[in-house]
Design a protein around this motif. Structure first.
Motif, PDB file in Angstrom:
ATOM      1  N   SER A 161      18.493 -48.464 -23.680  1.00 57.29           N
ATOM      2  CA  SER A 161      18.296 -48.945 -22.305  1.00 57.29           C
ATOM      3  C   SER A 161      17.943 -47.772 -21.391  1.00 57.29           C
ATOM      4  O   SER A 161      18.231 -46.613 -21.697  1.00 57.29           O
ATOM      5  N   LEU A 162      17.346 -48.122 -20.252  1.00 58.93           N
ATOM      6  CA  LEU A 162      16.905 -47.124 -19.294  1.00 58.93           C
ATOM      7  C   LEU A 162      17.671 -47.320 -17.985  1.00 58.93           C
ATOM      8  O   LEU A 162      17.820 -48.453 -17.525  1.00 58.93           O
ATOM      9  N   ILE A 163      18.148 -46.208 -17.415  1.00 56.14           N
ATOM     10  CA  ILE A 163      18.836 -46.271 -16.120  1.00 56.14           C
ATOM     11  C   ILE A 163      18.050 -45.413 -15.138  1.00 56.14           C
ATOM     12  O   ILE A 163      17.798 -44.231 -15.396  1.00 56.14           O
ATOM     13  N   ILE A 164      17.637 -46.020 -14.025  1.00 60.06           N
ATOM     14  CA  ILE A 164      16.846 -45.307 -13.021  1.00 60.06           C
ATOM     15  C   ILE A 164      17.661 -45.235 -11.738  1.00 60.06           C
ATOM     16  O   ILE A 164      18.229 -46.237 -11.298  1.00 60.06           O
ATOM     17  N   VAL A 165      17.724 -44.050 -11.147  1.00 60.60           N
ATOM     18  CA  VAL A 165      18.498 -43.856  -9.918  1.00 60.60           C
ATOM     19  C   VAL A 165      17.557 -43.371  -8.824  1.00 60.60           C
ATOM     20  O   VAL A 165      16.898 -42.334  -8.974  1.00 60.60           O
ATOM     21  N   ASP A 166      17.497 -44.115  -7.718  1.00 58.40           N
ATOM     22  CA  ASP A 166      16.578 -43.772  -6.621  1.00 58.40           C
ATOM     23  C   ASP A 166      17.238 -42.782  -5.663  1.00 58.40           C
ATOM     24  O   ASP A 166      18.467 -42.686  -5.589  1.00 58.40           O
ATOM     25  N   ALA A 210       4.713 -41.751   0.869  1.00 59.20           N
ATOM     26  CA  ALA A 210       4.858 -42.505   2.118  1.00 59.20           C
ATOM     27  C   ALA A 210       6.310 -42.599   2.560  1.00 59.20           C
ATOM     28  O   ALA A 210       6.593 -42.979   3.689  1.00 59.20           O
ATOM     29  N   LYS A 211       7.261 -42.301   1.675  1.00 62.56           N
ATOM     30  CA  LYS A 211       8.669 -42.290   2.076  1.00 62.56           C
ATOM     31  C   LYS A 211       9.189 -40.863   2.212  1.00 62.56           C
ATOM     32  O   LYS A 211      10.391 -40.628   2.170  1.00 62.56           O
ATOM     33  N   GLY A 212       8.257 -39.922   2.372  1.00 59.39           N
ATOM     34  CA  GLY A 212       8.689 -38.544   2.589  1.00 59.39           C
ATOM     35  C   GLY A 212       8.979 -37.823   1.285  1.00 59.39           C
ATOM     36  O   GLY A 212       8.332 -38.072   0.261  1.00 59.39           O
ATOM     37  N   TYR A 213       9.971 -36.962   1.329  1.00 57.34           N
ATOM     38  CA  TYR A 213      10.314 -36.093   0.204  1.00 57.34           C
ATOM     39  C   TYR A 213      11.604 -36.602  -0.409  1.00 57.34           C
ATOM     40  O   TYR A 213      12.637 -36.605   0.227  1.00 57.34           O
ATOM     41  N   ASP A 214      11.517 -37.074  -1.652  1.00 54.24           N
ATOM     42  CA  ASP A 214      12.702 -37.634  -2.303  1.00 54.24           C
ATOM     43  C   ASP A 214      12.537 -37.468  -3.810  1.00 54.24           C
ATOM     44  O   ASP A 214      11.856 -36.531  -4.265  1.00 54.24           O
ATOM     45  N   GLY A 215      13.127 -38.332  -4.586  1.00 59.23           N
ATOM     46  CA  GLY A 215      12.988 -38.222  -6.035  1.00 59.23           C
ATOM     47  C   GLY A 215      13.855 -39.240  -6.732  1.00 59.23           C
ATOM     48  O   GLY A 215      14.620 -39.965  -6.100  1.00 59.23           O
ATOM     49  N   PHE A 216      13.699 -39.275  -8.043  1.00 60.12           N
ATOM     50  CA  PHE A 216      14.498 -40.222  -8.816  1.00 60.12           C
ATOM     51  C   PHE A 216      14.971 -39.568 -10.101  1.00 60.12           C
ATOM     52  O   PHE A 216      14.394 -38.581 -10.564  1.00 60.12           O
ATOM     53  N   ALA A 217      16.039 -40.111 -10.640  1.00 62.81           N
ATOM     54  CA  ALA A 217      16.548 -39.679 -11.942  1.00 62.81           C
ATOM     55  C   ALA A 217      16.344 -40.812 -12.925  1.00 62.81           C
ATOM     56  O   ALA A 217      16.313 -41.992 -12.548  1.00 62.81           O
ATOM     57  N   ILE A 218      16.186 -40.438 -14.175  1.00 66.38           N
ATOM     58  CA  ILE A 218      15.950 -41.439 -15.202  1.00 66.38           C
ATOM     59  C   ILE A 218      16.744 -41.027 -16.443  1.00 66.38           C
ATOM     60  O   ILE A 218      16.744 -39.862 -16.822  1.00 66.38           O
TER      61      ILE A 218
END
Ligand code: SAH
Ligand code: DHB
Ligand code: MG
Length: 227
Positions: A161-166, A210-218
Motif C-alpha cells: 500500500s501507498l501512504i501520501i502525506v500532504d 500555485a500553492k506556493g512552496y510546499d511538498g509531500f511525503a510518500i
C-alpha cells in the motif's frame, strides 16, 4: 529571476495542457469558494498526480483524512473501479456538507463513504469494522496529528500500500527545529520517525506551484527493499 509568479505561471501552463477542462470540478471549486471554505485544496496537477497514483496502485480501496469540499476526493474516487470505494474523513460539518454535494455532483455518491467527525474518533471505528485494507491513504488534515494518522494508516493498510502525506514543507518551516507551530512540530516528528522505520520505505519531495512552496511525503508499506 525566478519568483512565485513564475511558479504560478508554470502551474497554469501545466494545468492548461495536462488537466482536461472539467465543469464538475470547476463547479465544486466555485461552490467551495461561495461557501467560504479555505482555498487550500490540491491544485489540478496535484489532483491528477493523486489520480495517477491510485491507478498505478490498482487501488480498490482508498482512505482520505481531510476532505474539505471534496476536490481531492473526486480525483481519488474517479480513479477507482466501479466496485471500489473512497472513505474520506472530515471533522468540520460545513466542509462535509459541501463535500457531500460535490460527490453527488460528480456522480460519485455511491463510491464515496464520507465520515463526518474528528479523524481521531473515526479511525478507530473504521479499524473496528475490519474491512479489507486500504491500498492507498492520503493524509491531509490537521498537520499536528500527522504522526498519529500515519500510525493509523499503517494499521489500515497492507504490504504494497501507498501512504501520501500532504504539506510536509510549509514554506520551509519543516527545517526549523525551534518552530513554535504545533503543525510544523507534528510534521517534524512524522519525518524523524521514518528514520529506521522498517515498516515502510519512504521519501519526501519539495514542490513549488500555485500553492506556493510546499511538498509531500510518500511511503510504501513494507516489505523492505532488498538493500
Ligand atoms: N484534501 C482536501 C484538503 C483538505 S484541507 C483537498 O485537497 O481537496 C484539511 C481538512 O482537514 C479541512 O477540511 C479540515 O476541516 C479537516 N480537518 C482538520 N482537522 C481534522 C480532524 N481532526 N479530523 C478530520 N478532519 C480534520
Ligand atoms: C493548509 C492545509 C492544507 O491541507 C494545504 O494543502 C495547504 C494549507 C493550511 O491549513 O493552511
Ligand atoms: Mg493539503
Amino acid at each position: 529571476m525566478v519568483t512565485e509568479e513564475t511558479w504560478f505561471a508554470v502551474d497554469r501552463f501545466f494545468c492548461d495542457h495536462l488537466v482536461p477542462d472539467d465543469p464538475v470540478l470547476a463547479a465544486v471549486l466555485a461552490e467551495s469558494a461561495a461557501a467560504g471554505l479555505p482555498d487550500i485544496q490540491v491544485t489540478p496537477n496535484q489532483g491528477m498526480l493523486l489520480h495517477l497514483l491510485v491507478r498505478l496502485q490498482g487501488a480498490r480501496r482508498v482512505l482520505e483524512i481531510g476532505t474539505l469540499g471534496g476536490y481531492s476526493g473526486i480525483w481519488l474516487a474517479r480513479a477507482l473501479p466501479e466496485a471500489g470505494g473512497l472513505v474520506t474523513i472530515e471533522a468540520n460539518p460545513r466542509h462535509a456538507g459541501v463535500a457531500r454535494r460535490s460527490f453527488e455532483r460528480a456522480d460519485l455518491a455511491g463510491r464515496v463513504d464520507l465520515r463526518e467527525g474528528s479523524a481521531a474518533d473515526v479511525l478507530p471505528v473504521i479499524a473496528a469494522e475490519g474491512s479489507d485494507p486500504f491500498d492507498l491513504v492520503f493524509i491531509d488534515a490537521d498537520k499536528k496529528s500527522t504522526p498519529v494518522y500515519f500510525e493509523w494508516a499503517l494499521r489500515l493498510t497492507r504490504p504494497g500500500s501507498l501512504i501520501i502525506v500532504d504539506n510536509v514543507v510549509r514554506r520551509g518551516a519543516v527545517a526549523d527545529a525551534s518552530s513554535p507551530s504545533e503543525d510544523v512540530q507534528g510534521v517534524r516528528r512524522f519525518i524523524k520517525g521514518l528514520k529506521g522505520d522498517r515498516r515502510v520505505q519512504a521519501t519526501a519531495v519539495q514542490t513549488v506551484g500555485a500553492k506556493g512552496y510546499d511538498g509531500f511525503a510518500i511511503a510504501l508499506v513494507a516489505p523492505a527493499s532488498p538493500s
